[in-house]
Design a protein around this motif. Structure first.
Motif, PDB file in Angstrom:
ATOM      1  N   ASP A 148      72.745  18.455  36.954  1.00 35.37           N
ATOM      2  CA  ASP A 148      72.974  19.726  36.535  1.00 35.37           C
ATOM      3  C   ASP A 148      72.236  20.665  37.678  1.00 35.37           C
ATOM      4  OD1 ASP A 148      72.500  19.087  32.730  1.00 35.37           O
ATOM      5  OD2 ASP A 148      74.344  19.136  34.251  1.00 35.37           O
ATOM      6  N   GLN A 149      71.017  20.278  37.798  1.00 33.71           N
ATOM      7  CA  GLN A 149      70.297  20.804  38.731  1.00 33.71           C
ATOM      8  C   GLN A 149      70.991  21.448  40.225  1.00 33.71           C
ATOM      9  OE1 GLN A 149      66.177  20.017  39.835  1.00 33.71           O
ATOM     10  NE2 GLN A 149      65.889  21.629  38.353  1.00 33.71           N
ATOM     11  N   ILE A 150      71.927  20.274  40.698  1.00 36.48           N
ATOM     12  CA  ILE A 150      72.536  20.286  41.882  1.00 36.48           C
ATOM     13  C   ILE A 150      73.498  21.548  41.933  1.00 36.48           C
ATOM     14  CG2 ILE A 150      74.031  19.454  43.443  1.00 36.48           C
ATOM     15  CD1 ILE A 150      72.605  16.723  42.840  1.00 36.48           C
ATOM     16  N   TYR A 151      74.248  21.762  40.601  1.00 35.58           N
ATOM     17  CA  TYR A 151      75.067  22.816  40.296  1.00 35.58           C
ATOM     18  C   TYR A 151      74.656  24.024  40.225  1.00 35.58           C
ATOM     19  CZ  TYR A 151      79.041  19.729  40.573  1.00 35.58           C
ATOM     20  OH  TYR A 151      80.191  18.748  40.977  1.00 35.58           O
ATOM     21  N   THR A 152      73.293  24.140  39.680  1.00 35.74           N
ATOM     22  CA  THR A 152      72.645  25.387  39.254  1.00 35.74           C
ATOM     23  C   THR A 152      71.727  26.071  40.155  1.00 35.74           C
ATOM     24  OG1 THR A 152      71.270  24.215  37.848  1.00 35.74           O
ATOM     25  CG2 THR A 152      73.266  25.006  36.982  1.00 35.74           C
TER      26      THR A 152
END
Lengths: 497, 496
Positions: free
Chosen positions: A434-438
């Motif tokens: 989730d962090q990588i995408y956001t």
């Protein structure tokens, strides 16, 4: 000339109607509406190639052991020997789930001895809205579990009088735990049934006692043998399949009446609860106690959050549908005593209309929504391009909902998918993905990408919608990222920088 | 005609079941030999090393010099002495004898158990089934296929019991008094069984107290030098973790991976057997007490399962016979249930044989330690669970092993080892390496996969892999001298 009884003709028509409607939706697309379906495809392919299911999946989480009861995949693999695997994956689960109408008819007929009530119940069973949203076009394991489970319930009712059903019960007692872990629901159901019977000081026939003992023993031992490795790692947390905390509340939601009404349908819920009231509390009957055991065990497990809301509602809903037959029968019996006894046929028609309005229409709406929830043609094209143009050992980042899709189509490793049991740190990975995408920080993204040795990032339309992004803002740095595919969906290559 | 047939059958059984016992016990050894795997289990290497020392020096060692700083030994290390004797007299290599001994003792124990059942006038069918279940039971298989502390005590307790029941009390006593030389806890467990036996048969307790006195004296004498030098042994302030064990009940059940564990199927049958014998509850009250006490204690002292197993398989046999004799409404269900239990028990046994054949040390570990053996003398740092392998195969002293009793400053050693493993402060690590004169570091796969470290850059691993230079401070240079898929050996060099 072979003459079929009218009731069987109607039953076959209901079965064909249910099956046709399901196949109509299913064949509107070549793809599947749930990510896990792609795992089933891959597992079935593995069985066809090697004769064995996947025990260690090199493509999932970049390599991890897999614990999944294999019977359903062997069943599909058998038919795939004669037909194309994609056709089998579309056809067989729908045939199995449609066969539930026959099983529901048989159980209802045993309960009510009334053909009309049983047929109406069978019709209801074909159009439970939840079966469209959860089991349609998904190679769902419940296509196998539900028919086996309820056929076993039917056998348990029949063996009181006919021992010829015992071999079937024995066979399915072995097959059910080899199909899915929700087999333990039958253990709880039988235990509660047994307790209810004892509480009424009734005597169970020796055959029934032996059958219950056999089912409990077989289920327990087979599940133990399959899941012992998971028990070693997680202890009793195995029951929750190592589900990440972030998803726990979503999977194990609190149950409420609105959810039941929406997913199961107003008619089965109302009729079912009326039947419970009269059947369990007023006219106590042994066969009703068995169904009561299913309801009580499901409610208990849902309350204790030992079973997910989706799984619980499938069993609860179908049991309520079966119990509705009693209400329908009692209604018509009552009608016979009134001035309106000549209007029975009209009331039958009204009931059919009610089924169509309250169940069939929501079923169709739900089915339509489900078959639209598939990967787009562009996603598939991109993934096929990926398969042919990217090195075999590559690790591809995609969100949780596309993990199995990535592995199946591209034959490359994913970082995360929804088979959490024995997976390495799924909770941490979910948060990191989730962090990588956001994230807007290139440093943070690179740190996390290196943690999982990610080589490529897949950014589909669904992913953009999920994270409310249009692109990866940090991926403009050409030293660290290279866009391998400019057209949507984008594929980013992570470089060493 | 019928009599002739039954005699023939009895003769066949008399040969077949002991033969089956031998085959079952030999099988793991054969599998290990085929795969080129060395002797299983770490404790085997401790006993063979001490036996070799006894054989070389023709004297019982007073001190174990393979632990840094030395460790006092019991007066007579029973098993090691027993291993050394054939080497001294008949020149049988200790390594060979250590592989054969468990199997021989196992077969003899099996025969004595058979005779014990006859002494207790156990029904023929129950005896046959009990013997069959014993042979395929995981605790029996593990105990008598590996060189562990309990093989001789179990045999001696069985033999002593048989001699006592046959009224040969003197020989029974003499046999029993040998047990403390092999294992003091086993001796006290044997006394506990004797106590229960005397109570349940309403006999006088004088013999029990007499034996208790003698065993206590022998135990005291065994450890007298240590008690005089060090007083009572230091209590551990750390929890001893076994490789791959996450939960207490894991050790109890073989299907969960417990080495001594019982089969789940025998537990289920045992429970049904317990229900059957419960009908005579007051007659067998003390047996139930013994059973419950053993179960509870087994969760803390896993090796007690070996003894519990003898009781459990008799109960399981009772349970199985009950299922076979019971009137079932459905023959189909009856046959299936009995088949499930029988196949389950056999499967547990086969599965355990397979597990023993793959038990560490693996060939790769063995090769690594053989390589270390060729290096010059020096103390080796590793996790305490590897201590016996290192001292037994590589012939090098270690900082810690699993023999904690009377290990000098055991708690401090553990703390120091933890500091070395988890620190990245070069100065602190250097001081500790100097404290124990450590020359080598031996790391295996298990240590890197959670036993000590969870990541490649945790603690000491970081220093080993990145070897930082800190100007002006004396530091240790680590040189990797050997590695294979499972192990690494690092030499600790001094450098300024």
């Amino acid at each position: 000339m072979f003459k079929l009884k009218k009731e069987f003709v109607l039953l076959i028509l209901i079965f064909l109607l249910t099956l046709s409607l399901r196949l109509f939706f299913v064949f509107q697309t070549d793809f599947f509406s749930e990510d896990l379906a792609y795992f089933h495809l891959r597992n079935t392919e593995n069985i066809l190639e090697t004769g064995k299911p996947i025990y260690f999946d090199g493509l999932s989480y970049s390599g991890r052991p897999v614990l999944y009861p294999p019977f359903s995949n062997y069943f599909l693999a058998f038919f795939s020997l004669f037909l194309p695997i994609n056709l089998v994956a579309k056809l067989i689960p729908e045939i199995l789930i449609s066969s539930l109408v026959i099983i529901v008819y048989l159980i209802s007929k045993e309960l009510t001895k009334d053909v009309r009530a049983s047929l109406l119940t069978a019709l209801m069973a074909g159009f439970i809205p939840l079966f469209a949203s959860k089991i349609l076009n998904t190679i769902s394991i419940y296509s196998f579990v539900l028919p086996i489970f309820f056929f076993m319930i039917y056998c348990m009712i029949k063996i009181r009088e006919e021992r010829s059903y015992l071999p079937y019960l024995v066979i399915f007692s072995v097959l059910l735990p080899l199909t899915h872990s929700t087999a333990f629901l039958i253990v709880f159901s039988l235990i509660i049934y047994f307790l209810l019977v004892i509480s009424e000081s009734w005597n169970l026939r020796a055959t029934n006692k032996e059958a219950i003992f056999f089912v409990i023993l077989t289920t327990f031992l087979i599940q133990f043998l399959i899941y012992k490795e998971a028990f070693l790692l997680y202890g009793f947390n195995t029951i929750w399949s190592n589900t990440p905390v972030q998803l726990f509340l979503e999977y194990f939601k609190d149950i409420n009446i609105m959810t039941i009404l929406y997913e199961v349908g107003i008619l089965p819920v109302v009729f079912g609860f009326i039947a419970i009231f009269f059947g369990l509390f007023r006219k106590k009957r042994n066969d009703l106690f068995l169904l009561g055991g299913v309801i009580l065990s499901t409610l208990l497990l849902l309350t204790l959050k030992l079973i997910s809301i989706a799984d619980g509602l499938l069993f609860l809903g179908l049991t309520l549908v079966i119990l509705s037959s009693l209400t329908i029968k009692n209604f018509f019996n009552y009608l016979k005593l009134t001035k309106f006894s000549h209007l029975q046929k009209h009331f039958s028609v009204i009931l059919v209309i009610l089924v169509i309005v309250s169940l069939a229409i929501p079923f169709v709406i739900s089915a339509n929504k489900t078959v639209k929830n598939i990967p787009t043609e562009k996603d598939i094209e991109a993934l096929l391009w990926f398969k042919l143009n990217i090195e075999e050992e590559a690790v591809v980042l995609a969100p949780l909902e596309e993990g199995h899709l990535i592995s199946q189509i591209t034959k490359k490793s994913n970082v995360l998918d929804d088979l959490f049991l024995l997976a390495p740190d799924p909770g941490e990975r979910l948060e990191d993905v989730d962090q990588i995408y956001t994230t807007k920080s290139e440093f943070k993204a690179l740190d996390l990408l290196q943690k999982y040795d990610v080589d490529y990032i897949f950014l589909s339309e669904k992913t953009k919608e999920k994270y409310n992004i249009t692109e990866l803002s940090y991926a403009v740095d050409k030293k660290c990222f290279r866009i391998r595919k400019y057209e949507e969906p984008k594929i980013y290559q992570v470089r060493e920088c | 005609m019928k009599n002739q047939k039954s005699i023939k059958l009895e003769n066949v059984k008399l040969i077949a079941i002991p033969l089956l016992c031998m085959v079952v016990l030999v099988f793991p050894l054969i599998l290990r030999e085929i795969n080129g795997e060395p002797l299983a289990e770490d404790i085997s290497y401790y006993h063979t090393r001490i036996a070799q020392q006894i054989s070389d020096k023709l004297w019982l060692p007073k001190e174990d010099n393979y632990l840094y700083g030395g460790r006092m030994m019991p007066l007579i290390p029973g098993l090691a002495t027993f291993l050394a004797v054939p080497n001294l007299i008949f020149n049988i290599p200790i390594n060979t004898f250590s592989k054969i001994l468990p199997i021989l003792i196992g077969v003899f124990s099996f025969l004595i158990f058979f005779m014990l059942l006859q002494e207790f006038k156990v029904d023929k069918r129950l005896t046959d089934i009990s013997l069959f279940l014993l042979v395929i039971s995981p605790p029996f298989i593990y105990t008598f296929t590996t060189l562990n502390d309990h093989i001789i005590p179990v045999f001696l307790i069985l033999l002593s019991s048989l001699l006592y029941l046959r009224n040969k009390k003197f020989f029974s006593l003499m046999t029993f008094l040998l047990i403390p030389l092999f294992s003091i806890p086993d001796a006290f467990i044997g006394l506990f069984f004797f106590f229960i036996y005397l109570l349940s048969t309403k006999k006088k307790l004088k013999p029990f107290f007499f034996m208790l006195l003698l065993v206590s004296i022998i135990s005291l004498v065994q450890y007298l030098p240590m008690i005089l030098s060090y007083g009572l042994p230091e209590l551990l302030d750390f929890k001893v973790s076994e490789k791959g064990v996450n939960f207490a009940f894991q050790n109890f059940i073989s299907d969960f991976g417990g080495k001594f564990g019982v089969s789940l199927f025998s537990i289920l049958l045992g429970i049904s057997g317990l229900f059957v014998v419960w009908k005579k509850k007051y007659k067998n009250l003390l047996i139930y007490t013994l059973f419950i006490v053993l179960i509870v204690l087994s969760f803390y002292l896993t090796w007690l399962i070996v003894y519990l197993n003898f009781l459990l398989i008799v109960l399981a046999s009772v349970g199985l016979i009950y299922l076979m004799k019971k009137k079932w409404e459905s023959r189909l269900i009856k046959n299936f249930i009995i088949l499930i239990f029988v196949f389950g028990l056999i499967f547990s046994g086969i599965s355990h044989i397979n597990r023993i054949s793959k038990m560490p040390p693996s060939k790769l570990v063995f090769d690594s330690l053989n390589n270390l053996r060729l290096e010059p003398e020096g103390v080796v740092l590793s996790h305490y669970s590897n201590g016996f392998w290192i001292s037994g195969i590589a012939n090098k002293p270690v900082v810690m092993d699993r023999h904690f009793i009377y290990m000098p400053n055991v708690n401090q050693r553990n703390r120091d080892l933890q500091d070395i493993f988890y620190s990245i402060n070069v100065e602190d690590i250097t001081k500790l390496l100097d404290k124990y004169n450590i020359n080598y570091i031996w790391i295996d796969k298990e240590m890197k996969e959670g036993q000590v470290w969870s990541r490649e850059d945790d603690g000491l691993l970081f220093l080993l892999n990145y070897n930082p230079k800190i100007l002006g401070i004396r530091y240790r240079k680590f040189e990797k001298i050997y590695s294979n898929e499972e192990t690494e050996i690092w030499r600790v060099k001094e450098n300024f």
